[in-house]
Design an enzyme around this catalytic site. Structure first.
Site, PDB file in Angstrom:
ATOM      1  N   CYS A  38       2.007   2.659   0.103  1.00 47.90           N
ATOM      2  CA  CYS A  38       2.055   2.347  -1.327  1.00 47.90           C
ATOM      3  C   CYS A  38       3.311   1.520  -1.575  1.00 47.90           C
ATOM      4  CB  CYS A  38       2.073   3.634  -2.160  1.00 47.90           C
ATOM      5  SG  CYS A  38       2.215   3.345  -3.931  1.00 47.90           S
ATOM      6  N   GLU A  70      -1.867  -0.560   3.943  1.00 46.75           N
ATOM      7  CA  GLU A  70      -3.044   0.297   3.780  1.00 46.75           C
ATOM      8  C   GLU A  70      -3.916  -0.224   2.648  1.00 46.75           C
ATOM      9  OE1 GLU A  70      -4.058   5.031   2.940  1.00 46.75           O
ATOM     10  OE2 GLU A  70      -2.037   4.400   3.530  1.00 46.75           O
TER      11      GLU A  70
END
Length: 536
Positions: A400, A434
């Site tokens: 993140c 990700e």
């Protein structure tokens, strides 16, 4: 006929009833019918008296419910079942008495208005919390359900809701009729669609072409952001009604929930930031229109007074953890989610206010957080952060990433991305973020990959190049390299081979922008003091 059995402590009414049944043993069938009616009347009278006594004693005595004769239930039956006349009436009376006594012990059921919390109020100024935008509730506690905020009244919302329901019923009925007509179903649907299209076109032509500018100019200064802008005459009534239906559908599907997130702004240091998305803060904080946060420890509070008292005694001036990078005023701290759990949870909740796809809030122990700050004489102010798994099987170097809104479009996002790839180079790994990426994250990564490839091609002096060599040199995943080359139209297929084209025009444009930008917002690898954690 056998007489009723007597238990110890039986009431006088039970004795009279047994004598009464014995005296009429030899009567005729007509007399027995009269006696049976009389007996039932007297049993009902005793039942009502005993049920009243049980109700009065239920609050003081928690003993088991009693029988119509006043005795506690025993293993022996109070009525001899061999008597056909007595058994039916008395057993019925006993069952009714047990039901009455069971209701007496049952707790009082709370009514709907007793479970409502009337201390909650709608944050719209001048609103009494009555009515609902969907027209299906009597009260509301959020702006999204406030009729006054949407420049409507509660009665208007109910009328619109009833008209929408009627329209849905008519549409459902027409669909059922079409399903019954199997032979002409295709033709019927086409005709209905054409009629509906003509109707919509006619409704859109009825739009008032003379907008009331004075009304709009008076509405915004008088109400500010506490009311929705006036939408009348901006578009047709048909399109406006579609917009209202979409608002109602969002609420009914749970995407805009009553009493859910109402945090519209946060006070963070010397900035007041408007939020973008919902974040799962505790309910008592989520109902507030504004949240106050300490920019150093990230603790969230309800009011400015509490924040002022907290800042007077807060000893934090930088994030917890180890400072692994410093150049000028820019520093990066490595924070372990297991060692500093509360700080990392607060950081995730803060990030969710500005990220749409983030799902990690409280399970922070398997992650490392790299927090970038900008220092001045008051402390280290949060610029942004990225997190990564301690053990990633897919070699993700970022889970993140976030740049605070007050520092966006200043080059800090690319600094965070570059720092994540610098860590991957030290680890001697090839990394990739990700998925899924947020909209702004995808734009930032594509821009970073473009700069990395153009810089590499500008400095490359050989004749043959491979994607594997580029990946090992830059620590960028080969899949990301190929997608970037394709977007730049620098990857071609010729005579059974893939060729990388060196487009000089793109390289020249990049050099020009790099010269204008300067080198202030870059990561210096020599300023990094870090070694990979053990076990990763």
């Amino acid at each position: 006929m056998p007489r009723r059995k007597k238990n110890a402590g039986s009431s006088s009414e039970g004795t009279e009833d047994s004598d009464f049944s014995a005296e009429h043993t030899d009567s005729s069938e007509s007399d027995s019918h009269t006696v049976r009616n009389t007996r039932l009347t007297r049993s009902s009278l005793r039942l009502s008296r005993n049920s009243q006594d049980i109700k009065q004693s239920a609050d003081h005595d928690e003993s088991p419910p009693r029988t119509p004769t006043g005795n506690a239930p025993s293993s022996e039956s109070d009525i001899d079942m061999s008597s056909p006349n007595v058994s039916h009436d008395e057993s019925l009376a006993k069952e009714l008495s047990l039901k009455e006594s069971g209701l007496a012990h049952r707790p009082k059921r709370r009514r709907f208005h007793e479970s409502y919390n009337f201390n909650m109020k709608c944050p719209t100024p001048g609103c009494n919390s009555l009515g609902h935008l969907t027209g299906k509730h009597e009260r509301h506690f959020s702006i999204s359900g406030c009729p006054l905020y949407h420049n409507l009244s509660a009665d208007e919302c109910k009328v619109k809701a009833s008209s929408r329901d009627k329209h849905v019923e008519e549409r459902t009925l027409s669909q059922r009729q079409d399903e019954n007509r199997h032979s002409a179903r295709q033709q019927a649907q086409a005709e209905r669609q054409l009629r509906y299209k003509e109707k919509v076109t006619e409704m859109r032509r009825k739009r008032n072409s003379v907008p009331q500018k004075d009304k709009y100019m008076e509405h915004r200064p008088s109400h500010g952001s506490s009311r929705e802008p006036l939408l009348e005459n901006i578009t047709s009534d048909y399109d406006l009604e579609l917009f209202r239906k979409a608002q109602e559908k969002l609420r009914l599907e749970g995407q805009v929930t009553e009493g859910g997130n109402m945090i519209k702004a946060i006070v963070f240091g010397r900035y007041e930031l408007d939020t973008w998305y919902h974040s799962p803060y505790p309910e008592e904080y989520a109902r507030l229109g504004r949240l106050y946060m300490c920019e150093f420890c990230l603790k969230y509070m309800k009011s400015q007074t509490i924040l002022r008292r907290h800042m007077a005694k807060c000893v934090w001036k930088h994030p917890p953890g180890d400072e692994i990078y410093r150049k000028g005023a820019i520093s990066v701290f490595e924070v372990d989610g297991k060692k500093n759990k509360i700080y990392c949870q607060n950081l995730c909740l803060l990030a969710k206010l500005f990220l749409d796809h983030k799902t990690l809030y409280y399970d922070v122990e398997p992650f490392l957080f790299y927090v970038m700050t900008e220092a001045d004489n008051t402390g280290c102010h949060l610029v942004g952060y990225f997190s990564k798994e301690k053990n990633s099987f897919l070699n993700y170097n970022v889970s993140c990433i976030l740049t605070m809104p007050q520092y966006m479009r200043q080059g800090y996002g690319k600094m965070l991305i570059d720092f994540s790839y610098l860590l991957s180079k030290v680890e001697e790994k090839v990394g990739s973020p990700e998925r899924p990426l947020s909209d702004l994250g995808l734009i930032s990564y594509r821009s970073y990959w473009k700069e990395v490839l153009l810089r590499y091609l500008h400095n490359f002096q050989g004749k043959e190049i491979s994607i594997k060599e580029i990946s090992q040199e830059t620590a960028v995943n080969p899949v990301d390299i190929v997608s970037t080359l394709q977007s730049l139209q620098m990857l071609k297929y010729w005579k059974g081979k893939h060729l990388i084209l060196k487009r000089q025009d793109l390289i020249d444009d990049w050099k020009t922008k790099e010269a204008k930008r300067g080198g202030s917002k870059t990561i210096d690898p020599t300023a990094l003091k870090w070694s990979p954690p053990k076990g990763t």
